[in-house]
Design a protein around this motif. Sequence first.
Motif, PDB file in Angstrom:
ATOM      1  N   VAL A  69       0.840  -1.194   0.000  1.00  7.98           N
ATOM      2  CA  VAL A  69       0.000   0.000   0.000  1.00  7.98           C
ATOM      3  C   VAL A  69       0.879   1.250   0.000  1.00  7.98           C
ATOM      4  O   VAL A  69       1.990   1.241   0.516  1.00  7.98           O
ATOM      5  CB  VAL A  69      -0.974  -0.001   1.214  1.00  7.98           C
ATOM      6  CG1 VAL A  69      -0.230   0.155   2.518  1.00  7.98           C
ATOM      7  CG2 VAL A  69      -2.050   1.026   1.073  1.00  7.98           C
ATOM      8  N   CYS A  70       0.376   2.312  -0.635  1.00  6.69           N
ATOM      9  CA  CYS A  70       1.048   3.607  -0.612  1.00  6.69           C
ATOM     10  C   CYS A  70      -0.012   4.700  -0.576  1.00  6.69           C
ATOM     11  O   CYS A  70      -1.195   4.439  -0.797  1.00  6.69           O
ATOM     12  CB  CYS A  70       1.962   3.782  -1.829  1.00  6.69           C
ATOM     13  SG  CYS A  70       1.106   3.866  -3.408  1.00  6.69           S
ATOM     14  N   SER A  71       0.423   5.922  -0.295  1.00 11.48           N
ATOM     15  CA  SER A  71      -0.524   7.025  -0.182  1.00 11.48           C
ATOM     16  C   SER A  71       0.113   8.314  -0.692  1.00 11.48           C
ATOM     17  O   SER A  71       1.286   8.581  -0.448  1.00 11.48           O
ATOM     18  CB  SER A  71      -0.942   7.190   1.277  1.00 11.48           C
ATOM     19  OG  SER A  71      -1.833   8.266   1.414  1.00 11.48           O
ATOM     20  N   THR A  72      -0.687   9.089  -1.394  1.00  9.01           N
ATOM     21  CA  THR A  72      -0.276  10.417  -1.856  1.00  9.01           C
ATOM     22  C   THR A  72      -1.371  11.414  -1.489  1.00  9.01           C
ATOM     23  O   THR A  72      -2.493  11.020  -1.148  1.00  9.01           O
ATOM     24  CB  THR A  72      -0.051  10.451  -3.376  1.00  9.01           C
ATOM     25  OG1 THR A  72      -1.255  10.045  -4.030  1.00  9.01           O
ATOM     26  CG2 THR A  72       1.089   9.545  -3.800  1.00  9.01           C
TER      27      THR A  72
ATOM     28  N   ALA B 153      -7.639   1.932  -5.798  1.00  5.08           N
ATOM     29  CA  ALA B 153      -7.394   3.133  -5.001  1.00  5.08           C
ATOM     30  C   ALA B 153      -8.623   3.489  -4.178  1.00  5.08           C
ATOM     31  O   ALA B 153      -9.754   3.215  -4.571  1.00  5.08           O
ATOM     32  CB  ALA B 153      -7.023   4.305  -5.899  1.00  5.08           C
TER      33      ALA B 153
ATOM     34  N   TYR C 276      -9.932   9.755  -0.286  1.00  2.00           N
ATOM     35  CA  TYR C 276     -10.563  10.365   0.881  1.00  2.00           C
ATOM     36  C   TYR C 276     -10.413  11.871   0.749  1.00  2.00           C
ATOM     37  O   TYR C 276      -9.309  12.382   0.529  1.00  2.00           O
ATOM     38  CB  TYR C 276      -9.886   9.880   2.168  1.00  2.00           C
ATOM     39  CG  TYR C 276     -10.362  10.611   3.397  1.00  2.00           C
ATOM     40  CD1 TYR C 276     -11.638  10.395   3.907  1.00  2.00           C
ATOM     41  CD2 TYR C 276      -9.555  11.544   4.032  1.00  2.00           C
ATOM     42  CE1 TYR C 276     -12.087  11.070   5.028  1.00  2.00           C
ATOM     43  CE2 TYR C 276      -9.991  12.232   5.160  1.00  2.00           C
ATOM     44  CZ  TYR C 276     -11.264  11.975   5.649  1.00  2.00           C
ATOM     45  OH  TYR C 276     -11.710  12.662   6.755  1.00  2.00           O
TER      46      TYR C 276
ATOM     47  N   VAL D  18      -6.687  12.594  -0.196  1.00  2.00           N
ATOM     48  CA  VAL D  18      -5.717  11.557   0.139  1.00  2.00           C
ATOM     49  C   VAL D  18      -6.037  10.343  -0.729  1.00  2.00           C
ATOM     50  O   VAL D  18      -7.180   9.877  -0.752  1.00  2.00           O
ATOM     51  CB  VAL D  18      -5.792  11.182   1.632  1.00  2.00           C
ATOM     52  CG1 VAL D  18      -4.819  10.058   1.955  1.00  2.00           C
ATOM     53  CG2 VAL D  18      -5.525  12.409   2.501  1.00  2.00           C
TER      54      VAL D  18
ATOM     55  N   ILE E 253      -5.064   6.483  -1.476  1.00  2.00           N
ATOM     56  CA  ILE E 253      -4.412   5.285  -0.955  1.00  2.00           C
ATOM     57  C   ILE E 253      -4.523   4.219  -2.033  1.00  2.00           C
ATOM     58  O   ILE E 253      -5.622   3.925  -2.509  1.00  2.00           O
ATOM     59  CB  ILE E 253      -5.082   4.825   0.346  1.00  2.00           C
ATOM     60  CG1 ILE E 253      -5.035   5.961   1.377  1.00  2.00           C
ATOM     61  CG2 ILE E 253      -4.429   3.556   0.885  1.00  2.00           C
ATOM     62  CD1 ILE E 253      -6.012   5.820   2.496  1.00  2.00           C
ATOM     63  N   ARG E 254      -3.382   3.660  -2.434  1.00  2.00           N
ATOM     64  CA  ARG E 254      -3.368   2.700  -3.549  1.00  2.00           C
ATOM     65  C   ARG E 254      -2.714   1.394  -3.147  1.00  2.00           C
ATOM     66  O   ARG E 254      -1.820   1.361  -2.307  1.00  2.00           O
ATOM     67  CB  ARG E 254      -2.588   3.263  -4.728  1.00  2.00           C
ATOM     68  CG  ARG E 254      -3.200   4.502  -5.280  1.00  2.00           C
ATOM     69  CD  ARG E 254      -2.364   5.041  -6.387  1.00  2.00           C
ATOM     70  NE  ARG E 254      -2.256   6.467  -6.167  1.00  2.00           N
ATOM     71  CZ  ARG E 254      -1.747   7.310  -7.010  1.00  2.00           C
ATOM     72  NH1 ARG E 254      -1.254   6.904  -8.139  1.00  2.00           N
ATOM     73  NH2 ARG E 254      -1.695   8.579  -6.738  1.00  2.00           N
TER      74      ARG E 254
END
Length: 169
Positions: free
Chosen positions: A61-64, A84, A87, A141, A143-144
């Motif tokens: 998982v990653c987040s940008t 993805a 939010y 936000v 999240i992928r």
Amino acid sequence: MASLLPIIDDILPMILPSSISVTRKTDIIPPIPPVIGTADGKSHRVRVYSRDAVVNKLDKVCSTVLILSPNSYSTVRHYGEQDAIIYVASGSGVLLTAPKDEVEGSEPERHELGQGDFAAVPAWTEHQVLNESAEQDAHWVIIRSGGHPVEVHLKGWGRGKAEYPPSRA
């Protein structure tokens, strides 16, 4: 013979090293939008930009954070094979998805999102985000699945080719 899985589940966290990674707000959100130079020597403020929050820290998982200035919109894009979750941390906006009808000239589907809302975006789903507010930034936000984000920028709806050169948003 009893299964070894419960024992392995108890022992594995003690064997594998782990550490918490914290990304501070000040490392994600700059005080003002970045300024970039163009080939003709002029500069302008970036209206839509993405910042890494949690990238290359976890395998799955990653987040940008996607920041949209007032009256701005992203390119049409998809996240490849990554699912993805979006939010809306602040502001509001519109998530456009590819038209259901494949008839030329069909309008994209509009999904209005406000602060606190979530949207699930399946892999390969073409979409675009808009901030139609005249006054307020929107912070989303994203999240992928996967340790680092994949973003394919398209020239328009239904285009399988990446835009060249790719935009930074």
